[in-house]
Design a protein around this motif. Structure first.
Motif, mmCIF file in Angstrom:
data_model
loop_
_atom_site.group_PDB
_atom_site.id
_atom_site.type_symbol
_atom_site.label_atom_id
_atom_site.label_comp_id
_atom_site.label_asym_id
_atom_site.label_seq_id
_atom_site.Cartn_x
_atom_site.Cartn_y
_atom_site.Cartn_z
ATOM 1 N N HIS A 66 0.842 -1.203 0.000
ATOM 2 C CA HIS A 66 0.000 0.000 0.000
ATOM 3 C C HIS A 66 0.878 1.255 0.000
ATOM 4 N N ALA A 67 1.992 1.192 0.743
ATOM 5 C CA ALA A 67 2.867 2.367 0.816
ATOM 6 C C ALA A 67 3.550 2.631 -0.522
ATOM 7 N N HIS A 68 4.042 1.565 -1.155
ATOM 8 C CA HIS A 68 4.700 1.746 -2.454
ATOM 9 C C HIS A 68 3.708 2.285 -3.483
ATOM 10 N N ALA A 69 2.519 1.647 -3.538
ATOM 11 C CA ALA A 69 1.543 2.040 -4.557
ATOM 12 C C ALA A 69 1.165 3.517 -4.403
ATOM 13 N N LEU A 70 0.858 3.932 -3.182
ATOM 14 C CA LEU A 70 0.413 5.319 -2.969
ATOM 15 C C LEU A 70 1.552 6.313 -3.184
ATOM 16 N N ASN A 71 2.743 5.992 -2.713
ATOM 17 C CA ASN A 71 3.870 6.911 -2.888
ATOM 18 C C ASN A 71 4.260 7.033 -4.359
ATOM 19 N N LEU A 72 4.260 5.907 -5.076
ATOM 20 C CA LEU A 72 4.577 5.947 -6.512
ATOM 21 C C LEU A 72 3.564 6.837 -7.226
ATOM 22 N N ARG A 73 2.290 6.608 -6.933
ATOM 23 C CA ARG A 73 1.239 7.400 -7.584
ATOM 24 C C ARG A 73 1.427 8.887 -7.286
ATOM 25 N N ASP A 74 1.673 9.213 -6.020
ATOM 26 C CA ASP A 74 1.836 10.622 -5.654
ATOM 27 C C ASP A 74 3.121 11.219 -6.223
ATOM 28 N N SER A 75 4.056 10.356 -6.641
ATOM 29 C CA SER A 75 5.268 10.844 -7.309
ATOM 30 C C SER A 75 5.060 10.955 -8.811
ATOM 31 N N GLY A 76 3.819 10.700 -9.276
ATOM 32 C CA GLY A 76 3.516 10.878 -10.692
ATOM 33 C C GLY A 76 3.732 9.649 -11.543
ATOM 34 N N VAL A 77 3.913 8.492 -10.905
ATOM 35 C CA VAL A 77 4.140 7.261 -11.661
ATOM 36 C C VAL A 77 2.792 6.593 -11.950
ATOM 37 N N ASP A 78 2.683 5.959 -13.119
ATOM 38 C CA ASP A 78 1.475 5.228 -13.508
ATOM 39 C C ASP A 78 1.469 3.879 -12.777
ATOM 40 N N VAL A 79 0.513 3.704 -11.866
ATOM 41 C CA VAL A 79 0.516 2.511 -11.001
ATOM 42 C C VAL A 79 -0.747 1.686 -11.204
ATOM 43 N N GLU A 80 -0.590 0.363 -11.216
ATOM 44 C CA GLU A 80 -1.744 -0.522 -11.090
ATOM 45 C C GLU A 80 -1.439 -1.523 -9.988
ATOM 46 N N VAL A 81 -2.455 -1.810 -9.179
ATOM 47 C CA VAL A 81 -2.278 -2.777 -8.094
ATOM 48 C C VAL A 81 -2.827 -4.120 -8.566
ATOM 49 N N GLY A 82 -2.044 -5.180 -8.379
ATOM 50 C CA GLY A 82 -2.488 -6.520 -8.759
ATOM 51 C C GLY A 82 -2.852 -7.311 -7.518
ATOM 52 N N LEU A 83 -4.107 -7.807 -7.478
ATOM 53 C CA LEU A 83 -4.561 -8.579 -6.316
ATOM 54 C C LEU A 83 -5.267 -9.847 -6.771
ATOM 55 N N ARG A 84 -5.221 -10.865 -5.906
ATOM 56 C CA ARG A 84 -5.940 -12.106 -6.233
ATOM 57 C C ARG A 84 -7.442 -11.851 -6.125
ATOM 58 N N PRO A 85 -8.238 -12.674 -6.829
ATOM 59 C CA PRO A 85 -9.692 -12.495 -6.767
ATOM 60 C C PRO A 85 -10.167 -12.625 -5.317
ATOM 61 N N GLY A 86 -11.070 -11.764 -4.921
ATOM 62 C CA GLY A 86 -11.625 -11.846 -3.569
ATOM 63 C C GLY A 86 -10.702 -11.295 -2.497
ATOM 64 N N SER A 87 -9.634 -10.626 -2.902
ATOM 65 C CA SER A 87 -8.696 -10.096 -1.918
ATOM 66 C C SER A 87 -9.385 -9.066 -1.026
ATOM 67 N N PRO A 88 -9.214 -9.198 0.308
ATOM 68 C CA PRO A 88 -9.829 -8.233 1.208
ATOM 69 C C PRO A 88 -9.245 -6.818 1.049
ATOM 70 N N SER A 89 -8.104 -6.702 0.354
ATOM 71 C CA SER A 89 -7.476 -5.390 0.194
ATOM 72 C C SER A 89 -8.049 -4.591 -0.973
ATOM 73 N N ARG A 90 -8.857 -5.254 -1.812
ATOM 74 C CA ARG A 90 -9.318 -4.592 -3.031
ATOM 75 C C ARG A 90 -10.037 -3.271 -2.741
ATOM 76 N N GLU A 91 -10.968 -3.329 -1.792
ATOM 77 C CA GLU A 91 -11.764 -2.143 -1.494
ATOM 78 C C GLU A 91 -10.893 -0.992 -1.001
#
Ligand code: NAD
Ligand code: MG
Length: 336
Positions: free
Chosen positions: A27-52
């Motif tokens: 979560h920290a990498h994804a948000l920091n990368l995005r806020d640094s202007g990098v194009d980010v996509e998060v990959g999660l397994r189906p039904g992952s509780p982190s999706r929301e």
């Protein structure tokens, strides 16, 4: 002197970064990368509780293979024990030509559990802090220190790419210490086994049991060997052994200087060398992975064995007491 890098070139991250996993580091990498202007996509397994959680933070979330597909960098931020099956099943088959693989710990790559094909950069960017600190400090305009390493340099620019990524997550604001997968993995395992987790808990347990078996009240023993340890560690953290010894009484210091080396004697150090040798030879990793592959029978047995002992019970009673009075146990006792 170690090489320390700062302020990488973010232009090197012109493509998509797939962050696989949205836990402590993810979560920290994804948000920091995005806020640094990098194009980010998060990959999660189906039904992952982190999706929301990730979607609520405004991130694009996809299935793992879809996030990996077309990514310039794939950051594998899954728990270490699931990296092999997820890598083999969903990451490697979807890797774009020349995509870089990035890890936050060297365990799987160093011990050959994950073996990326030639043609891909394989790097490490490991913040020396838990994920929530990585995010917090980035948001405050600062950062945490981190480690960078290159396992495979297919592009000829793998280190620069790792430094760019480390900068985008905030570590480059403080410093990225250059290391190797071997050094990071072996020293990390040794630290947690011999000193931080294994060594410290075994030392505390032996001290607690010695007092209780000699007839002292468990509550007294608990305060003495558990609570006060935090105070001592805080002093060491703040100013080293000398500052700690300056702060404690002369009686405590004399006992420390004369008895400490008897507790951790040459035999203990010899055992530490054996433990390090098992790490370096790969014997520890083989043992860990074998148990893991068998569904963790040994791990779970040891966990059960260590649950609910007297030390834990006394600790939870004392914490409850301190909590009721609005006090933090560790902060109301000095060291005599
Ligand atoms: P974590 O346990 O917090 O979470 C990882 C995430 O992976 C989960 O939130 C979930 O999104 C996903 N996940 C969990 N099980 C899965 C499965 N079976 N299949 C697919 N996805 C699954 O992990 P973490 O502590 O962030 O560790 C990630 C990496 O970072 C590890 O290599 C670790 O050694 C390294 N690291 C962690 C820290 C730290 O402070 N936690 C610090 C430095 C490096
Ligand atoms: Mg560690």
């Amino acid at each position: 002197m170690a090489r320390i890098h700062t302020d990488g070139n973010l232009d090197l991250l012109s493509g998509k970064v797939a962050v696989i996993g949205y836990g402590s580091q993810g979560h920290a990498h994804a948000l920091n990368l995005r806020d640094s202007g990098v194009d980010v996509e998060v990959g999660l397994r189906p039904g992952s509780p982190s999706r929301e959680l990730a979607e609520d933070a405004g991130l694009v979330v996809k299935e793992i293979a879809d996030a990996v597909s077309g990514a310039q960098v794939v950051a594998i931020l899954l728990p270490d024990h699931v990296q092999k099956p997820v890598y083999e099943g969903e990451i490697e088959p979807s890797l774009a030509d020349g995509a870089a693989l990035l890890f936050a710990h060297g365990l799987n790559v160093h011990f050959g559990r994950v073996v990326p094909p030639a043609g891909h950069d394989v790097v490490m960017v490991a913040p020396k802090a838990p994920g929530h600190r990585v995010r917090e400090l980035y948001e405050a305009g600062a950062g945490t220190p981190g480690l960078v390493a290159v396992h495979q340099d297919a592009s000829g620019q793998a280190l620069e790419l790792a430094i760019a990524y480390g900068t985008a997550i905030g570590c480059g604001r403080v410093g990225l210490l250059e290391t190797t997968f071997a050094e990071e993995t072996e020293s990390d395992l040794f630290g947690e086994q011999a000193v931080l987790c294994g060594g410290a808990t075994a030392l505390i347990k032996a001290g607690f049991e010695t007092l209780v078996e000699a007839g002292y009240q468990p509550e007294i023993a608990y305060y003495e060997v558990v609570n006060e340890l935090k105070l001592i560690v805080d002093l060491i953290y703040e100013g080293g052994f000398e500052y700690m010894r300056y702060s404690i009484s002369d009686v405590a210091e004399y006992g420390d200087l004369t008895r400490g080396p008897r507790v951790v004697d040459a035999g203990v150090k010899e055992t530490m060398r054996e433990i390090l040798a098992e790490i370096r030879s790969g014997a520890f990793a083989r043992e860990l992975f074998e148990d893991d592959d068998a569904g963790r029978p040994r791990f779970e047995h040891l966990r059960r064995e260590q649950t609910g002992g007297q030390l834990e019970q006394v600790g939870s009673e004392l914490r409850e007491l301190a909590g009721k009075r609005g006090l933090l146990g560790a902060d109301v006792h000095g060291v005599g």
